[in-house]
Structures are given as C-alpha cells and as structure tokens.
Design an enzyme around this catalytic site. Structure first.
Site, PDB file in Angstrom:
ATOM      1  CG  ASP A  25      -1.821   0.802   1.241  1.00 35.40           C
ATOM      2  OD1 ASP A  25      -2.369   1.592   0.150  1.00 35.40           O
ATOM      3  OD2 ASP A  25      -2.818   1.112   2.153  1.00 35.40           O
ATOM      4  NE  ARG A  29      -1.678   6.783   0.872  1.00 34.35           N
ATOM      5  CZ  ARG A  29      -1.838   6.005   1.906  1.00 34.35           C
ATOM      6  NH1 ARG A  29      -1.487   6.404   3.172  1.00 34.35           N
ATOM      7  NH2 ARG A  29      -1.873   4.649   1.825  1.00 34.35           N
ATOM      8  CD1 TRP A  30       7.407   6.571  -2.493  1.00 38.78           C
ATOM      9  CD2 TRP A  30       6.979   6.966  -4.567  1.00 38.78           C
ATOM     10  NE1 TRP A  30       8.690   6.714  -2.841  1.00 38.78           N
ATOM     11  CE2 TRP A  30       8.480   6.944  -4.263  1.00 38.78           C
ATOM     12  CE3 TRP A  30       7.023   7.197  -5.984  1.00 38.78           C
ATOM     13  CZ2 TRP A  30       9.420   6.892  -5.309  1.00 38.78           C
ATOM     14  CZ3 TRP A  30       7.818   7.299  -7.065  1.00 38.78           C
ATOM     15  CH2 TRP A  30       8.999   7.090  -6.788  1.00 38.78           C
ATOM     16  CG  HIS A  42       0.283   1.581  -9.213  1.00 38.71           C
ATOM     17  ND1 HIS A  42       0.168   1.183  -7.839  1.00 38.71           N
ATOM     18  CD2 HIS A  42      -0.785   2.388  -9.496  1.00 38.71           C
ATOM     19  CE1 HIS A  42      -1.015   1.766  -7.501  1.00 38.71           C
ATOM     20  NE2 HIS A  42      -1.768   2.373  -8.592  1.00 38.71           N
ATOM     21  CG  ASN A  73      -7.420  -2.599  -6.024  1.00 43.04           C
ATOM     22  OD1 ASN A  73      -6.354  -3.320  -5.958  1.00 43.04           O
ATOM     23  ND2 ASN A  73      -7.906  -1.635  -5.263  1.00 43.04           N
ATOM     24  NE  ARG A  76      -7.019   1.613  -6.454  1.00 46.10           N
ATOM     25  CZ  ARG A  76      -6.035   1.818  -5.685  1.00 46.10           C
ATOM     26  NH1 ARG A  76      -4.757   2.112  -5.995  1.00 46.10           N
ATOM     27  NH2 ARG A  76      -6.176   1.622  -4.215  1.00 46.10           N
ATOM     28  NE  ARG A 198      -8.263   0.523   4.921  1.00 48.84           N
ATOM     29  CZ  ARG A 198      -7.986   1.988   5.043  1.00 48.84           C
ATOM     30  NH1 ARG A 198      -8.212   2.534   6.344  1.00 48.84           N
ATOM     31  NH2 ARG A 198      -7.573   2.717   3.972  1.00 48.84           N
ATOM     32  CD  GLU A 211       1.015 -11.637  16.646  1.00 46.45           C
ATOM     33  OE1 GLU A 211       1.265 -10.645  17.325  1.00 46.45           O
ATOM     34  OE2 GLU A 211       0.412 -12.421  17.443  1.00 46.45           O
TER      35      GLU A 211
HETATM   36  C1  FPP Z   1      -1.943   0.158  -3.163  1.00 48.86           C
HETATM   37  O1  FPP Z   1      -1.484   1.322  -3.162  1.00 48.86           O
HETATM   38  C2  FPP Z   1      -1.449  -0.670  -4.216  1.00 48.86           C
HETATM   39  C3  FPP Z   1      -2.303  -1.074  -5.257  1.00 48.86           C
HETATM   40  C4  FPP Z   1      -3.754  -1.315  -5.265  1.00 48.86           C
HETATM   41  C5  FPP Z   1      -1.463  -1.938  -6.401  1.00 48.86           C
HETATM   42  C6  FPP Z   1      -0.194  -2.585  -5.920  1.00 48.86           C
HETATM   43  C7  FPP Z   1       0.445  -3.105  -7.275  1.00 48.86           C
HETATM   44  C8  FPP Z   1       1.771  -3.040  -7.616  1.00 48.86           C
HETATM   45  C9  FPP Z   1       2.880  -2.797  -6.421  1.00 48.86           C
HETATM   46  C10 FPP Z   1       2.164  -2.894  -8.790  1.00 48.86           C
HETATM   47  C11 FPP Z   1       2.103  -4.418  -9.445  1.00 48.86           C
HETATM   48  C12 FPP Z   1       3.143  -5.242  -9.063  1.00 48.86           C
HETATM   49  C13 FPP Z   1       3.614  -6.427  -9.641  1.00 48.86           C
HETATM   50  C14 FPP Z   1       4.820  -7.158  -9.222  1.00 48.86           C
HETATM   51  C15 FPP Z   1       2.789  -6.890 -10.833  1.00 48.86           C
HETATM   52  P1  FPP Z   1      -2.505   2.500  -3.471  1.00 48.86           P
HETATM   53  O2  FPP Z   1      -2.619   2.628  -5.039  1.00 48.86           O
HETATM   54  O3  FPP Z   1      -3.965   2.286  -2.813  1.00 48.86           O
HETATM   55  O4  FPP Z   1      -1.684   3.564  -2.962  1.00 48.86           O
HETATM   56  P2  FPP Z   1      -2.318   4.988  -1.834  1.00 48.86           P
HETATM   57  O5  FPP Z   1      -2.996   4.357  -0.835  1.00 48.86           O
HETATM   58  O6  FPP Z   1      -1.380   5.779  -1.679  1.00 48.86           O
HETATM   59  O7  FPP Z   1      -3.607   5.422  -3.112  1.00 48.86           O
END
Ligand code: FPP
Length: 244
Positions: A25, A29-30, A42, A73, A76, A198, A211
């Site tokens: 997660d 934000r990053w 991502h 998701n 989005r 969560r 844990e």
């Molecule tokens: C949650 O951060 C992240 C996701 C819903 C996607 C995770 C996907 C990747 C790391 C890339 C796919 C990876 C591979 C190896 C196929 P968020 O977008 O909800 O972040 P935020 O809470 O800051 O908005």
C-alpha cells in the site's frame, strides 16, 4: 544471520514466520508526494516488490504472498488499472528470470477476469513451478477474501449436491482445502506499510491468527531493512492461539 539493516549488530531471529503476507500500500501517495501521476507509484512499487522477493529468498522465508490487485480495485481510473495490468504482464514474463529456480508460483484470486493469454500464462507458470520447494511466491490478483470464501462454499455445495460429501462432513479443513492457498501454511505475519491499519479483505480466513505489523513507510520505500524490523518485531510477540 547478518541482516540488511544499517546496524550490523542486529541479527534476524532464528525462527522466521512460515508465511508473510504483504499488503503493498501507499504507491499512489508516494507518487503524489513527488507531484507525479499515481501510475508512477505503481511502477516504483513493482521495482520494490522485486527487491523484497529476492531478499525474502536470501533470508530463507518459505511462503510469501503479495496483495497486488483486489476485486475492488477495478473501480480505479482506467489508466491506473492499465498500468497495474501492464506491470503484471511484465512480471509474468520476467519472473522466470529474476528468481533463480526452486520457487513455486501461485496466483490467488479469480483468473477469469483476465485476458485469455494472461490466464494461460498464469496457469502455465503455476504448472511449471509446482514441484519447486525452496520458496512459494503468491501473488493475489483480482483477489478478495470474501469472494474466495464464497467460491469455496459453492464448490462444497456442489460436491454435496453431487453426493460426494455430506453437509455435516464440512469442517475447517474441508473449507481450507477449497481456498486458493490450499496446502500453504496460514499467514503468521501481515505487513502493511503506508500507515493504514486494516486488512482490506486480504486472506481473511488465513489471517485468523496472524500478527500485524504496520508502518508509516510507503510501499515504494519499503526496503529489506524495513522487513528486518518487521521480522524482529514478530519474534517479540507472544502468540497464544487462544490458549494461555
Ligand atoms: C495500493 O496502493 C497498491 C495497489 C492497489 C497496487 C499494487 C500494485 C503494484 C505494487 C504493482 C504491481 C506489481 C506487480 C509486481 C505486478 P494505493 O494505490 O492504494 O496507494 P495509496 O493508498 O497511496 O493511494
């Protein structure tokens, strides 16, 4: 074992969790913090994923799972979904190269939502690596814990209708056997970066006694040294599994 952290005096606990679940997660934000569009986060998250997987293998973790894309998701924006799907495609092609052999790959979730060629590649990867034993790497895509349980319930109901089982025979083990994680140990440690506290429908059955380790660090900044901290904290916990 020497660990990745800066202080060389730290050592990893002798006993590591049998299954670590990562909720990746904080990518959005990053990117936002840097004035970049969310998909950049991502891409960076996918790079970090590779580093963490390699490190998990180096330190001898046996089962690791990653929440890459949930059933929710799909809501989005399209460009963000497309980026994640592209990264997922790259991952499937790349994964054979970036990990040396002896790693089993499993996809957790409903594959039917993906393009046919992607589904075939996922199934082929699972088949080709089914006999590897050093580490199992699970990627949860189009995954939701409640949907997984509903799926298991449908399979068991159908078996009962077919006369293969009796309803009174259904127990915890028979449910576990119909989950995507069949045969994999329950999650011992869930790691969620980015400050959210969560589970978000991740492996809800398998996390019954897990844990939790939460950190404010965002996933693209989650380094092996951060994982060390989580493993050391896990080792300090007193797990009673309902006993005393
Ligand atoms: C949650 O951060 C992240 C996701 C819903 C996607 C995770 C996907 C990747 C790391 C890339 C796919 C990876 C591979 C190896 C196929 P968020 O977008 O909800 O972040 P935020 O809470 O800051 O908005």
């Amino acid at each position: 074992m020497a660990i990745f952290g800066k202080k060389e005096t730290l050592t990893l606990p002798a006993e590591l969790p049998k299954h670590v679940g990562f909720i990746m997660d904080g990518n959005g934000r990053w990117a936002k913090k840097r004035g970049l569009p969310r998909p950049f986060g991502h891409k960076e998250g996918a790079k970090q994923f590779k580093k963490i997987v390699r490190y998990c293998k180096d330190i001898g973790l046996q089962n690791i799972s990653f929440y890459a894309f949930s059933t929710e998701n799909w809501q989005r924006p399209t460009d963000e979904i497309n980026t994640i799907m592209e990264l997922f495609r790259e991952y499937i092609v790349d994964v054979r190269n970036f990990l040396s052999e002896n790693t089993r790959m499993i996809f957790l979730g409903d594959k039917s939502a993906f393009d046919d060629d992607l589904q075939e590649k996922m199934i082929k990867l699972e088949e080709d690596t089914a006999h590897y034993t050093e580490m199992t790497l699970m990627m949860a895509v189009n995954y939701g814990g409640r949907s997984e349980l509903a799926h298991a319930a449908r399979i068991l109901a159908q078996k009962a209708v077919n006369g293969e089982i009796k309803p009174e025979d259904i127990n915890e083990q028979s449910i576990a056997n119909e989950l995507y994680t069949k045969g994999i140990p329950d999650v011992d440690l869930v790691i969620r970066p980015s400050g959210e506290l969560r589970l978000s429908n991740y492996l809800i059955w398998q996390c019954a006694y897990a844990e939790y380790y939460f950190t404010d660090v965002l996933w693209p900044d989650f380094t092996p040294a951060e994982l060390d901290k989580a493993l050391i904290e896990f080792d300090r916990r007193n797990r009673r599994f309902g006993g005393v």
